[in-house]
Design an enzyme around this catalytic site. Structure first.
Site, PDB file in Angstrom:
ATOM      1  N   LYS A 228      49.267  65.357  50.403  1.00 31.18           N
ATOM      2  CA  LYS A 228      48.065  64.806  49.915  1.00 31.18           C
ATOM      3  C   LYS A 228      48.012  64.700  47.973  1.00 31.18           C
ATOM      4  O   LYS A 228      49.443  65.175  47.629  1.00 31.18           O
ATOM      5  CB  LYS A 228      46.758  65.254  49.786  1.00 31.18           C
ATOM      6  CG  LYS A 228      46.213  65.253  51.229  1.00 31.18           C
ATOM      7  CD  LYS A 228      44.831  65.619  51.836  1.00 31.18           C
ATOM      8  CE  LYS A 228      44.720  65.276  52.814  1.00 31.18           C
ATOM      9  NZ  LYS A 228      43.312  65.630  53.354  1.00 31.18           N
ATOM     10  N   ARG A 263      48.376  70.456  59.828  1.00 28.17           N
ATOM     11  CA  ARG A 263      48.131  68.579  60.307  1.00 28.17           C
ATOM     12  C   ARG A 263      49.278  68.312  59.300  1.00 28.17           C
ATOM     13  O   ARG A 263      48.805  68.418  57.633  1.00 28.17           O
ATOM     14  CB  ARG A 263      46.596  68.089  59.945  1.00 28.17           C
ATOM     15  CG  ARG A 263      46.248  66.611  60.625  1.00 28.17           C
ATOM     16  CD  ARG A 263      45.303  66.617  60.122  1.00 28.17           C
ATOM     17  NE  ARG A 263      44.686  65.034  60.381  1.00 28.17           N
ATOM     18  CZ  ARG A 263      45.201  64.407  59.451  1.00 28.17           C
ATOM     19  NH1 ARG A 263      45.446  64.738  58.443  1.00 28.17           N
ATOM     20  NH2 ARG A 263      45.153  62.901  59.720  1.00 28.17           N
TER      21      ARG A 263
HETATM   22  N1  HH2 Z   1      42.905  64.138  56.464  1.00 29.04           N
HETATM   23  C1  HH2 Z   1      43.035  62.988  56.592  1.00 29.04           C
HETATM   24  C2  HH2 Z   1      42.807  62.441  57.448  1.00 29.04           C
HETATM   25  N2  HH2 Z   1      42.135  64.220  58.360  1.00 29.04           N
HETATM   26  N3  HH2 Z   1      41.522  65.656  59.395  1.00 29.04           N
HETATM   27  C3  HH2 Z   1      41.365  66.784  59.534  1.00 29.04           C
HETATM   28  N4  HH2 Z   1      40.660  67.611  59.616  1.00 29.04           N
HETATM   29  N5  HH2 Z   1      41.871  67.341  57.019  1.00 29.04           N
HETATM   30  C4  HH2 Z   1      41.909  66.782  56.513  1.00 29.04           C
HETATM   31  O1  HH2 Z   1      42.446  66.946  56.146  1.00 29.04           O
HETATM   32  C5  HH2 Z   1      41.939  65.627  56.787  1.00 29.04           C
HETATM   33  C6  HH2 Z   1      41.466  64.957  58.331  1.00 29.04           C
HETATM   34  C7  HH2 Z   1      43.845  62.271  55.264  1.00 29.04           C
HETATM   35  O2  HH2 Z   1      45.237  62.181  55.671  1.00 29.04           O
HETATM   36  P1  HH2 Z   1      45.871  60.876  56.226  1.00 29.04           P
HETATM   37  O3  HH2 Z   1      45.082  60.788  58.263  1.00 29.04           O
HETATM   38  O4  HH2 Z   1      47.152  61.122  56.452  1.00 29.04           O
HETATM   39  O5  HH2 Z   1      45.168  59.450  55.342  1.00 29.04           O
HETATM   40  P2  HH2 Z   1      43.903  58.406  55.731  1.00 29.04           P
HETATM   41  O6  HH2 Z   1      42.863  59.224  55.626  1.00 29.04           O
HETATM   42  O7  HH2 Z   1      44.415  57.643  55.301  1.00 29.04           O
HETATM   43  O8  HH2 Z   1      44.337  57.978  57.244  1.00 29.04           O
END
Ligand code: HH2
Length: 286
Positions: A228, A263
Site C-alpha cells: 500500500k 492479505r
Molecule cells: N485492501 C484492498 C482491497 N480489499 N479487503 C480487506 N479485507 N482488507 C484490505 O486491506 C483490502 C481489501 C486494496 O488492495 P488491492 O486489492 O490490492 O487493490 P485494489 O482495491 O485497487 O484492487
C-alpha cells in the site's frame, strides 16, 4: 470477551487450520485498474493460473475481486463484476482445495460467487447492506468486516479521527455484534482495520502499532497492508511491486501480535516471513 475461536475453523464449505498461527490470503484482482497489479490478471486463464500458483506457494485463502477499491476508484456494476469473477471462482474451486473468498460489497455479486463455489465473504463495507448479512448467515460462510472512512472515491481527501485506534475498534465491534445478531457465529467473523481506507500515514502506523488491541477482542483479525501507498511514502518506492520489504515488516509485526490472516500479493515471500516470525513467537513453547 470470548468468541469461542479455536485452532480449527470449520464450516459447510471449507476449513481453515490456525494451529500453526497466522495464515496467508493471496490477492487475486480480476480488474483492469487495481493499484498495484491492475490489468495483470484481467484475463480469466491468467487469473486462474495466478490463483493456482499462489495456492502452491502456500496461500490458505484466495481473495478474488472484480472491483478496485483504490483511492479515487469508481464503482463497477454487479453484472460486470460477476462477468469478471464467476468464471475464475468456478475454475479455482474445481482445481484447488483452497477456500475462495469473494471481495465485494455487492449482494448480487456475493450470491453469484457463492453459487460458483466461493466460501468466504470479504466485505470492505462491513455488511452495511442488511441483505448481505442475511446472505452470509444463510450461506453459513465466514465474513471479513473491514473499516473504511468515507468511500473509495473520497476516502483519502481528509481522513480525520480524534482517536483512530479507539474509533476503528469501536466501529468493528459494533459491526461484529450486528453480524452476530443476524445469526453469523462469532468464530466466523474476522475484523480488519482497513489499512489505507480513509487513513493518513500516521493513522495506518497507529493501527498497526496497536493491532494487538484488535486481537484482544477475541475476534480473528485480518490485516491487508500489502504494497500500500503508505509503504511507498516511508520507503520512497513509487512502484507498488517494489514495496515487498515494506510489506514484510508489517506482516512480521502482525504475526507477532497474533493476527490470524494477512492479505498479500507476494505469497511465497510472505509465507517465509510468517514462518520465521511464527517460529520466533513460539520459541518458548514446549
Ligand atoms: N485492501 C484492498 C482491497 N480489499 N479487503 C480487506 N479485507 N482488507 C484490505 O486491506 C483490502 C481489501 C486494496 O488492495 P488491492 O486489492 O490490492 O487493490 P485494489 O482495491 O485497487 O484492487
Amino acid at each position: 470477551m470470548t468468541t469461542g475461536k479455536g485452532d480449527i475453523l470449520q464450516w459447510p464449505k471449507g476449513r481453515l487450520d490456525f494451529s500453526s498461527g497466522c495464515l496467508v490470503m493471496g490477492i487475486l484482482n480480476v480488474t483492469p485498474d487495481s493499484f498495484s497489479d491492475g490489468g495483470q490478471f484481467f484475463d480469466p486463464d491468467t487469473a486462474v493460473a495466478h490463483g493456482l500458483q499462489m495456492a502452491g506457494e502456500g496461500a490458505a485463502i484466495l481473495d478474488v475481486g472484480g472491483e478496485s477499491t483504490r483511492p479515487g476508484s469508481e464503482p463497477v456494476s454487479a453484472a460486470e463484476q460477476i462477468r469478471r469473477v464467476v468464471p475464475v471462482v468456478e475454475t479455482l474451486t474445481q482445481r484447488s482445495h483452497v477456500p475462495i473468498s469473494i471481495d465485494t460489497k455487492n449482494v448480487q455479486v456475493a450470491r453469484a460467487a457463492f453459487d460458483a463455489g466461493a466460501a468466504i465473504l470479504n466485505d470492505v463495507t462491513a455488511l452495511v447492506d442488511d441483505r448481505m448479512a442475511e446472505l452470509v448467515a444463510a450461506a453459513e460462510v465466514p465474513v471479513v468486516l473491514m473499516h473504511m472512512q468515507g468511500t473509495p472515491e473520497t476516502m483519502q481527501k481528509e481522513p480525520h479521527y480524534s482517536d483512530v485506534v479507539g474509533e476503528v475498534l469501536a466501529f468493528l465491534l459494533d459491526r461484529a455484534r450486528r453480524a452476530e445478531s443476524f445469526g453469523i457465529p462469532a468464530e466466523r467473523i474476522f475484523i480488519d482495520p482497513g489499512i489505507g481506507f480513509g487513513k493518513t500515514l500516521k493513522h495506518n502506523l497507529l493501527l498497526l502499532r496497536h493491532i494487538d488491541r484488535f486481537v484482544a477482542t477475541g475476534y480473528r483479525v485480518l490485516v491487508g497492508a500489502s504494497r500500500k501507498r503508505f509503504l511507498g511514502t516511508l520507503t520512497g518506492r513509487d512502484v507498488a511491486a517494489q514495496r515487498i520489504f515494506g510489506t514484510a515488516a508489517t506482516v512480521a509485526l502482525c504475526v507477532a501480535a497474533g493476527v490470524s490472516v494477512v492479505r498479500v500479493h507476494d505469497v511465497a515471500a510472505m509465507c517465509d516471513v510468517v514462518r520465521v516470525t511464527q517460529a520466533v513467537v513460539k520459541a518458548d513453547a514446549g
